[in-house]
Motif scaffolding. Structure first.
Motif, PDB file in Angstrom:
ATOM      1  N   ILE A   2       0.854  -1.178   0.000  1.00 59.04           N
ATOM      2  CA  ILE A   2       0.000   0.000   0.000  1.00 59.04           C
ATOM      3  C   ILE A   2       0.901   1.242   0.000  1.00 59.04           C
ATOM      4  O   ILE A   2       1.902   1.294   0.721  1.00 59.04           O
ATOM      5  N   PHE A   3       0.529   2.227  -0.810  1.00 55.43           N
ATOM      6  CA  PHE A   3       1.263   3.484  -0.901  1.00 55.43           C
ATOM      7  C   PHE A   3       0.305   4.641  -0.677  1.00 55.43           C
ATOM      8  O   PHE A   3      -0.811   4.636  -1.200  1.00 55.43           O
ATOM      9  N   VAL A   4       0.746   5.625   0.092  1.00 57.13           N
ATOM     10  CA  VAL A   4      -0.002   6.871   0.239  1.00 57.13           C
ATOM     11  C   VAL A   4       0.778   7.937  -0.523  1.00 57.13           C
ATOM     12  O   VAL A   4       1.978   8.125  -0.299  1.00 57.13           O
ATOM     13  N   VAL A  38      -6.614   1.609  -7.161  1.00 55.12           N
ATOM     14  CA  VAL A  38      -6.864   2.859  -6.446  1.00 55.12           C
ATOM     15  C   VAL A  38      -7.833   2.556  -5.300  1.00 55.12           C
ATOM     16  O   VAL A  38      -8.990   2.237  -5.528  1.00 55.12           O
ATOM     17  N   LEU A  39      -7.328   2.658  -4.087  1.00 58.37           N
ATOM     18  CA  LEU A  39      -8.150   2.413  -2.906  1.00 58.37           C
ATOM     19  C   LEU A  39      -8.861   3.682  -2.458  1.00 58.37           C
ATOM     20  O   LEU A  39      -9.887   3.616  -1.784  1.00 58.37           O
ATOM     21  N   GLY A  40      -8.303   4.820  -2.833  1.00 58.95           N
ATOM     22  CA  GLY A  40      -8.909   6.102  -2.498  1.00 58.95           C
ATOM     23  C   GLY A  40      -8.220   7.220  -3.250  1.00 58.95           C
ATOM     24  O   GLY A  40      -7.019   7.148  -3.504  1.00 58.95           O
ATOM     25  N   LEU A  54      -3.005   3.861  -2.848  1.00 57.01           N
ATOM     26  CA  LEU A  54      -2.852   2.916  -3.951  1.00 57.01           C
ATOM     27  C   LEU A  54      -2.324   1.578  -3.455  1.00 57.01           C
ATOM     28  O   LEU A  54      -1.542   1.520  -2.505  1.00 57.01           O
ATOM     29  N   GLU A  55      -2.721   0.534  -4.155  1.00 54.89           N
ATOM     30  CA  GLU A  55      -2.134  -0.782  -3.931  1.00 54.89           C
ATOM     31  C   GLU A  55      -1.381  -1.149  -5.203  1.00 54.89           C
ATOM     32  O   GLU A  55      -1.920  -1.025  -6.305  1.00 54.89           O
TER      33      GLU A  55
END
Length: 93
Positions: A2-4, A38-40, A54-55
């Protein structure tokens, strides 16, 4: 992984009047080609800041995903993990 991502741009380079590059980051074809999920995706308009969760399998996929935004600002890409995953790193007493 997971990346922010925190993307910032100036008022002068703001894509509000020509949102093509931002719209590309929510385009299903672009997302699939980059291999991310895209998780958000969020925007703080007054701050000229975009946030993405993002994943992806690796950092290069995230960079590829962000390419449309690179000409107008900077991105801070941070790999993160859940609190539960992080807690597993530390031995319990």
């Amino acid at each position: 992984m997971i990346f922010v991502v925190t993307h910032e741009h100036t008022a002068e380079s703001c894509p509000a009047d020509n949102p093509t590059m931002v719209v590309q980051t929510v385009d299903e074809k672009h997302i699939a080609e980059c291999g991310v999920k895209v998780l958000g995706a969020y925007v703080a308009p007054a701050e000229h800041t975009l946030y993405y969760v993002l994943e992806a399998d690796d950092y290069s996929q995230v960079v590829r995903y962000l390419r449309p935004l690179m000409p107008i600002g900077t991105a801070d890409i941070v790999p993160v993990q859940t609190i539960q995953e992080a807690a597993g790193i530390f031995p319990t007493r």
